[in-house]
Design an enzyme around this catalytic site. Structure first.
Site, PDB file in Angstrom:
ATOM      1  N   GLY A   9      51.584   7.856  57.657  1.00 16.56           N
ATOM      2  CA  GLY A   9      51.205   7.840  56.282  1.00 16.56           C
ATOM      3  C   GLY A   9      51.363   9.197  55.757  1.00 16.56           C
ATOM      4  O   GLY A   9      52.186   9.991  56.160  1.00 16.56           O
ATOM      5  N   ILE A  11      49.633  12.308  55.549  1.00 17.25           N
ATOM      6  CA  ILE A  11      49.482  13.551  56.440  1.00 17.25           C
ATOM      7  C   ILE A  11      50.204  13.520  57.775  1.00 17.25           C
ATOM      8  O   ILE A  11      51.101  14.592  57.961  1.00 17.25           O
ATOM      9  CB  ILE A  11      48.087  13.657  56.843  1.00 17.25           C
ATOM     10  N   LYS A 205      35.635  21.721  55.777  1.00 16.95           N
ATOM     11  CA  LYS A 205      36.529  20.814  55.197  1.00 16.95           C
ATOM     12  C   LYS A 205      35.553  19.676  54.769  1.00 16.95           C
ATOM     13  O   LYS A 205      35.772  18.997  53.805  1.00 16.95           O
ATOM     14  CB  LYS A 205      37.594  20.309  56.265  1.00 16.95           C
TER      15      LYS A 205
END
Length: 326
Positions: A9, A11, A205
């Site tokens: 996909g 990433i 994150k």
């Protein structure tokens, strides 16, 4: 260095592209239209620093690719148990697997220390498919900062001017195997860093995911659109502050400033990946990014009123869309 990327996909495609540009022998495990596109046309990335196409070996069957020096999986957390059942042919006796994911990773309590050392997270690894099947000793943690969007299968737009992946061992060591993967990324023009405090990187994150993901799901718009509303902007800051409090309770001091982070997000035209998944009708990464962190908050006795509300509403939105059944 032979490196397989599991998942093609936004990433995964970007990482495979960077590895190939850096000279690694790259293969990709992909399916459907993504596999067809990569076989026919390669992987194209349009980024601030480069627009180019690379050719990589691609298959939907790991048996076609053979044992690798390293594997990087960029699949969503809910897809990992299925990957765990099929990844075997890519693994030699010492092949590490870098799990580059959003949210709390399935291996979080491996070599954690203290009373929760070795704790299993059944919601993320049902039946221990990853822990026992793949082998927790193979796991390297990974966190990525790269705002990517798939324009067409195999064609990826990268918004960030700089992009990086942070790697780290669960036991806090700086290992040669993690350094080798990071170096292969750097050779292709993407930041690759190995840190001794991977769990801090996970929470840092995650604060952004928890502060923006639920709001994006509810607003259905780009960050700069919904963050223009003062009440939403303030809620994002409070949500990130609450996430930082949970991280501290688990021994992780996150240094990022929520107010500065919210200000930066207010200027971004990117849609968080969890909203992109909802718009494309894909299963949403609700457990790892939203539900499990709240479970850890409860386990640590931390109050999270803003997150409780925004996540509860986001979960209902995901269920209503038929993209989450937890």
């Amino acid at each position: 260095m032979r490196i397989a990327v599991f998942g093609a996909g936004a990433i995964g495609g970007h990482i495979a592209f960077r590895l190939a540009r850096g000279g690694a022998e790259v293969s990709v495990v992909a399916r459907g239209r993504y596999l067809e596109a990569i076989r026919e046309r390669g992987i194209t990335v349009r980024a601030r620093d480069v627009t180019d196409t690379v050719r990589v070996t691609a298959s939907d069957d790991p048996r076609d690719l053979g044992a690798q020096d390293a594997v990087i999986t960029t699949a969503k957390a809910h897809s990992l148990p299925e990957i765990g059942r099929t990844i075997g042919p890519l693994l030699g006796p010492d092949t590490p697997v870098a799990f580059v994911v959003n949210g709390i990773p399935w291996w979080y309590f491996h070599r954690h220390g203290g009373e929760h050392d070795g704790r299993r997270i059944e919601r993320l690894d049902p039946g221990g498919v990853l822990w026992d099947g793949v082998g927790v000793a193979r796991a390297i943690g990974g966190v990525v900062y790269s705002a990517c969007t798939v324009l067409d299968p195999g064609v990826i737009h990268v918004e960030n001017p700089t992009n990086r992946v942070i790697f780290g061992e669960p036991d806090g060591t700086i290992s040669s195997r993690a350094e080798a993967i990071a170096a292969a990324l750097r050779a292709g023009g993407m930041g690759g860093e190995v840190v001794p405090d991977m769990r801090v990187a996970v929470w840092e994150k995650l604060a952004g995911n928890m502060g923006n993901g639920p709001l994006a799901i509810l607003a259905g718009r780009r960050m700069k659109d919904y963050m223009a509303q003062p009440a939403i902007h303030a809620a994002a800051i409070r949500a990130m502050e609450e996430c930082h409090a949970v991280a501290r309770a688990w021994g992780c001091e996150v240094k990022a400033d929520p107010a500065k982070r919210a200000a930066a997000n207010a200027g971004s035209s990117h849609k968080p990946s969890i909203l992109q998944d909802m718009e494309f009708g894909k299963p949403m990464e609700v457990d790892a990014q939203l539900v499990v962190p709240l479970e850890l908050a409860r386990l640590a006795g931390v109050e999270t009123p803003t997150l409780d509300l925004t996540i509860a509403l986001a979960v209902e939105r995901a269920r209503a869309a038929g993209l989450y059944s937890g």
